[in-house]
Enzyme design. Structure first.
Site, PDB file in Angstrom:
ATOM      1  CB  VAL A  96      -6.714   5.342   1.923  1.00  0.00           C
ATOM      2  CG1 VAL A  96      -5.604   4.718   2.768  1.00  0.00           C
ATOM      3  CG2 VAL A  96      -7.034   4.445   0.731  1.00  0.00           C
ATOM      4  CG  HIS A 100      -3.785   9.795   0.063  1.00  0.00           C
ATOM      5  ND1 HIS A 100      -4.529   9.350   1.138  1.00  0.00           N
ATOM      6  CD2 HIS A 100      -4.637   9.871  -0.982  1.00  0.00           C
ATOM      7  CE1 HIS A 100      -5.769   9.153   0.757  1.00  0.00           C
ATOM      8  NE2 HIS A 100      -5.866   9.477  -0.535  1.00  0.00           N
TER       9      HIS A 100
HETATM   10  P1  AMP Z   1      -8.813   8.910  -1.464  1.00  0.00           P
HETATM   11  O1  AMP Z   1     -10.104   8.447  -2.060  1.00  0.00           O
HETATM   12  O2  AMP Z   1      -8.547  10.370  -1.570  1.00  0.00           O
HETATM   13  O3  AMP Z   1      -8.654   8.392  -0.037  1.00  0.00           O
HETATM   14  O4  AMP Z   1      -7.676   8.254  -2.331  1.00  0.00           O
HETATM   15  C1  AMP Z   1      -7.243   6.927  -2.152  1.00  0.00           C
HETATM   16  C2  AMP Z   1      -6.616   6.512  -3.428  1.00  0.00           C
HETATM   17  O5  AMP Z   1      -5.835   5.362  -3.188  1.00  0.00           O
HETATM   18  C3  AMP Z   1      -7.614   6.165  -4.521  1.00  0.00           C
HETATM   19  O6  AMP Z   1      -7.436   7.029  -5.639  1.00  0.00           O
HETATM   20  C4  AMP Z   1      -7.300   4.709  -4.845  1.00  0.00           C
HETATM   21  O7  AMP Z   1      -7.396   4.429  -6.227  1.00  0.00           O
HETATM   22  C5  AMP Z   1      -5.877   4.576  -4.337  1.00  0.00           C
HETATM   23  N1  AMP Z   1      -5.485   3.233  -3.952  1.00  0.00           N
HETATM   24  C6  AMP Z   1      -6.183   2.345  -3.222  1.00  0.00           C
HETATM   25  N2  AMP Z   1      -5.466   1.228  -3.060  1.00  0.00           N
HETATM   26  C7  AMP Z   1      -4.303   1.399  -3.690  1.00  0.00           C
HETATM   27  C8  AMP Z   1      -3.135   0.598  -3.892  1.00  0.00           C
HETATM   28  N3  AMP Z   1      -3.056  -0.654  -3.399  1.00  0.00           N
HETATM   29  N4  AMP Z   1      -2.118   1.103  -4.606  1.00  0.00           N
HETATM   30  C9  AMP Z   1      -2.201   2.359  -5.118  1.00  0.00           C
HETATM   31  N5  AMP Z   1      -3.261   3.170  -4.962  1.00  0.00           N
HETATM   32  C10 AMP Z   1      -4.310   2.691  -4.266  1.00  0.00           C
END
Ligand code: AMP
Length: 114
Positions: A96, A100
């Site tokens: 994403v 975060h």
């Molecule tokens: P990253 O791979 O470090 O970018 O982490 C993105 C995180 O966002 C992943 O661990 C996903 O499981 C999480 N994620 C994606 N969509 C959602 C959502 N709608 N609500 C909560 N977490 C999410």
């Protein structure tokens, strides 16, 4: 620029399990947890990757870690231990484009990560 999934959560366009929110930050459960505790500490300001941080973001990044520490206590993993992670770009596993901080705990975590 297309909204990220986290901007949609901040705007309440899609649901999330919200643990904390203030004017700068929102904290939610990760939808695909990798451990019993896996929460995301997300700045409301859209910053695509750690590479895009500027000097003006220094306090904001500090706040993310202060909140991570508070959340670790709230979820009772402060003594057992936990991990905080920012993934960056493809090789770092970032999916994403909105920075975060992952807070992960509640089980023994392997090192080094895969
Ligand atoms: P990253 O791979 O470090 O970018 O982490 C993105 C995180 O966002 C992943 O661990 C996903 O499981 C999480 N994620 C994606 N969509 C959602 C959502 N709608 N609500 C909560 N977490 C999410």
């Amino acid at each position: 620029m297309k909204k990220t999934i986290f901007e949609k959560i901040i705007l309440r366009e899609i649901p999330a399990n919200i643990h904390f929110e203030n004017k700068d930050v929102i904290v939610i459960d990760d939808i695909n947890p990798t451990a019993p505790i896996h929460i995301l500490i997300i700045p409301k300001k859209r910053i695509n990757t750690l590479n895009d941080l500027t000097d003006e973001d220094t306090n904001l990044v500090g706040k993310l870690f202060q909140i991570a520490k508070d959340m670790a206590k709230k979820f009772n993993i402060n003594e057992s231990g936990y991990r905080t992670v920012f993934n960056c770009n493809n090789d770092g596993g970032q999916s994403v484009d909105h920075i975060h901080l992952h807070l992960i705990g509640g089980r023994l975590l392997n090192w080094p990560p895969g």
